[in-house]
Design a protein around this motif. Sequence first.
Motif, PDB file in Angstrom:
ATOM      1  N   THR A  77     -23.343  37.056  59.271  1.00  0.00           N
ATOM      2  CA  THR A  77     -24.505  37.929  59.045  1.00  0.00           C
ATOM      3  C   THR A  77     -24.990  37.794  57.599  1.00  0.00           C
ATOM      4  N   PRO A  78     -25.566  36.639  57.254  1.00  0.00           N
ATOM      5  CA  PRO A  78     -26.047  36.440  55.876  1.00  0.00           C
ATOM      6  C   PRO A  78     -27.168  37.420  55.554  1.00  0.00           C
ATOM      7  N   PRO A  79     -27.285  37.827  54.301  1.00  0.00           N
ATOM      8  CA  PRO A  79     -28.323  38.802  53.937  1.00  0.00           C
ATOM      9  C   PRO A  79     -29.721  38.248  54.197  1.00  0.00           C
ATOM     10  N   PRO A  80     -30.538  38.927  54.978  1.00  0.00           N
ATOM     11  CA  PRO A  80     -31.915  38.465  55.212  1.00  0.00           C
ATOM     12  C   PRO A  80     -32.716  38.469  53.916  1.00  0.00           C
ATOM     13  N   ASP A  81     -33.493  37.402  53.704  1.00  0.00           N
ATOM     14  CA  ASP A  81     -34.337  37.323  52.517  1.00  0.00           C
ATOM     15  C   ASP A  81     -35.672  38.019  52.718  1.00  0.00           C
ATOM     16  N   GLU A  82     -35.979  38.380  53.961  1.00  0.00           N
ATOM     17  CA  GLU A  82     -37.257  39.002  54.277  1.00  0.00           C
ATOM     18  C   GLU A  82     -37.039  40.099  55.301  1.00  0.00           C
ATOM     19  N   PRO A  83     -38.053  40.937  55.530  1.00  0.00           N
ATOM     20  CA  PRO A  83     -37.848  42.069  56.442  1.00  0.00           C
ATOM     21  C   PRO A  83     -37.544  41.666  57.885  1.00  0.00           C
ATOM     22  N   THR A  84     -38.123  40.570  58.358  1.00  0.00           N
ATOM     23  CA  THR A  84     -37.916  40.161  59.754  1.00  0.00           C
ATOM     24  C   THR A  84     -37.645  38.657  59.807  1.00  0.00           C
ATOM     25  N   PRO A  85     -36.466  38.220  59.385  1.00  0.00           N
ATOM     26  CA  PRO A  85     -36.166  36.783  59.408  1.00  0.00           C
ATOM     27  C   PRO A  85     -36.070  36.263  60.838  1.00  0.00           C
ATOM     28  N   THR A  86     -36.347  34.986  61.006  1.00  0.00           N
ATOM     29  CA  THR A  86     -36.177  34.362  62.319  1.00  0.00           C
ATOM     30  C   THR A  86     -34.712  33.994  62.516  1.00  0.00           C
ATOM     31  N   LEU A  87     -34.341  33.781  63.766  1.00  0.00           N
ATOM     32  CA  LEU A  87     -32.990  33.307  64.036  1.00  0.00           C
ATOM     33  C   LEU A  87     -32.756  31.968  63.350  1.00  0.00           C
ATOM     34  N   ASP A  88     -33.739  31.075  63.361  1.00  0.00           N
ATOM     35  CA  ASP A  88     -33.570  29.767  62.731  1.00  0.00           C
ATOM     36  C   ASP A  88     -33.243  29.907  61.248  1.00  0.00           C
ATOM     37  N   ALA A  89     -33.905  30.837  60.569  1.00  0.00           N
ATOM     38  CA  ALA A  89     -33.647  31.037  59.139  1.00  0.00           C
ATOM     39  C   ALA A  89     -32.228  31.535  58.914  1.00  0.00           C
ATOM     40  N   GLU A  90     -31.757  32.438  59.760  1.00  0.00           N
ATOM     41  CA  GLU A  90     -30.399  32.948  59.591  1.00  0.00           C
ATOM     42  C   GLU A  90     -29.357  31.892  59.944  1.00  0.00           C
ATOM     43  N   LEU A  91     -29.642  31.058  60.941  1.00  0.00           N
ATOM     44  CA  LEU A  91     -28.700  29.985  61.272  1.00  0.00           C
ATOM     45  C   LEU A  91     -28.629  28.960  60.141  1.00  0.00           C
ATOM     46  N   ALA A  92     -29.755  28.699  59.494  1.00  0.00           N
ATOM     47  CA  ALA A  92     -29.734  27.789  58.341  1.00  0.00           C
ATOM     48  C   ALA A  92     -28.874  28.363  57.223  1.00  0.00           C
ATOM     49  N   ALA A  93     -28.949  29.672  57.013  1.00  0.00           N
ATOM     50  CA  ALA A  93     -28.117  30.312  55.991  1.00  0.00           C
ATOM     51  C   ALA A  93     -26.642  30.233  56.357  1.00  0.00           C
ATOM     52  N   ILE A  94     -26.318  30.357  57.638  1.00  0.00           N
ATOM     53  CA  ILE A  94     -24.915  30.225  58.069  1.00  0.00           C
ATOM     54  C   ILE A  94     -24.417  28.816  57.806  1.00  0.00           C
ATOM     55  N   ARG A  95     -25.214  27.818  58.157  1.00  0.00           N
ATOM     56  CA  ARG A  95     -24.802  26.423  57.928  1.00  0.00           C
ATOM     57  C   ARG A  95     -24.613  26.115  56.454  1.00  0.00           C
ATOM     58  N   ALA A  96     -25.322  26.852  55.593  1.00  0.00           N
ATOM     59  CA  ALA A  96     -25.229  26.617  54.144  1.00  0.00           C
ATOM     60  C   ALA A  96     -24.112  27.421  53.481  1.00  0.00           C
ATOM     61  N   THR A  97     -23.318  28.153  54.256  1.00  0.00           N
ATOM     62  CA  THR A  97     -22.239  28.954  53.678  1.00  0.00           C
ATOM     63  C   THR A  97     -21.229  28.050  52.973  1.00  0.00           C
ATOM     64  N   PRO A  98     -20.886  28.345  51.720  1.00  0.00           N
ATOM     65  CA  PRO A  98     -19.873  27.534  51.027  1.00  0.00           C
ATOM     66  C   PRO A  98     -18.540  27.558  51.774  1.00  0.00           C
ATOM     67  N   ALA A  99     -17.845  26.438  51.748  1.00  0.00           N
ATOM     68  CA  ALA A  99     -16.577  26.321  52.484  1.00  0.00           C
ATOM     69  C   ALA A  99     -15.573  27.364  52.039  1.00  0.00           C
ATOM     70  N   ASP A 100     -15.527  27.664  50.731  1.00  0.00           N
ATOM     71  CA  ASP A 100     -14.531  28.633  50.268  1.00  0.00           C
ATOM     72  C   ASP A 100     -14.804  30.029  50.817  1.00  0.00           C
ATOM     73  N   GLN A 101     -16.082  30.350  51.060  1.00  0.00           N
ATOM     74  CA  GLN A 101     -16.390  31.652  51.641  1.00  0.00           C
ATOM     75  C   GLN A 101     -15.987  31.714  53.105  1.00  0.00           C
ATOM     76  N   VAL A 102     -16.221  30.619  53.830  1.00  0.00           N
ATOM     77  CA  VAL A 102     -15.783  30.566  55.225  1.00  0.00           C
ATOM     78  C   VAL A 102     -14.276  30.768  55.311  1.00  0.00           C
ATOM     79  N   LEU A 103     -13.528  30.069  54.455  1.00  0.00           N
ATOM     80  CA  LEU A 103     -12.066  30.176  54.473  1.00  0.00           C
ATOM     81  C   LEU A 103     -11.611  31.585  54.114  1.00  0.00           C
ATOM     82  N   ALA A 104     -12.279  32.191  53.134  1.00  0.00           N
ATOM     83  CA  ALA A 104     -11.904  33.553  52.743  1.00  0.00           C
ATOM     84  C   ALA A 104     -12.131  34.529  53.893  1.00  0.00           C
TER      85      ALA A 104
END
Length: 323
Positions: A77-104
């Motif tokens: 659940t990455p923080p939305p950058d806008e009031p009504t983000p699209t699913l595609d935008a949130e999935l892009a943010a998930i894919r960009a999650t740093p590896a160390d954060q995923v592991l944590a």
Amino acid sequence: MLSELAFSADDLALTRFAISPMWEVVTSFRLLAMGSAHPVHRTWFDQVRPRVAAARLDSGYLAELIPASRYLPDFLTPPPDEPTPTLDAELAAIRATPADQVLADLDVLGGTGPLGRALRADPEGRLARLTEEIEVYWGLALAPYWAKIRVVLDADVFHRARQVAERGAGHLFNDLHSTVSWDDNTLRLVRRHCGIRRETTGSGLLLVPSVFADGMLTWSRSPEPPQLAYPARGIGTLWEHRPVAHIEAIARVLGRSRSVILAELEAPASTTELARRTGISAAGVSQHLTALRDAGMVSAHRAGHSVLYARTTIAESLLATPA
């Protein structure tokens, strides 16, 4: 556990609302993972659970990452950058999650199966697989219902914003949920897990209404603002059957067959199902659906080997308008 989130004037100024597709993904999948339908969501549960099982999503990444209770990984659940983000935008943010954060996050979650272990071994590669699965789940479980869900979420945000304008932020916070209270510039939350403190978060607060949340859910990762997902108002009417009182007036504009099809799409349905319900031939239903889709009144969503049709927000507004 009592969490206390102190607010400065700047924190209040940076408090905002967002509608998040990913918060609906995690809260709705958690409902399915519990294995028993919530009384309010039984209609949705009974329609969606067989589709999810047929797609084998009940043994995929989401099944390992979203337990029936306990911690939800923050990277979902990455923080939305806008009031009504699209699913595609949130999935892009998930894919960009740093590896160390995923592991944590996986360390906090603990106890994952083989897919969780694969994600731990190759975060970058497996996040792409995870988001592909989320897209499948979205198409089966949420996209066909999104117009109805958005009506409830938008109405909640409008109501809360009006509360702030008319009675102040304190009234807003005290009205969110029975486990939340506001006093002396401090937001207090009674939590079983995952407490939040201003010292470990960014400035402000992100408020996210959810139709599937059964309580308050928190998200905290510095330097981002904390997120607070809360049950939206009005979910009790979300799946209610509401007959269209002015179908004859709509039929005079759209034609009887198309009006009947729209009325039957209170729940998403396939061409075959609509033909069975309405008595119109499958070819005729398909033709009418094409016209309605071209007019922006119907959307199509693939569900396995079939396609489900659903009313859009335009159609929902038309059918809800008094004669």
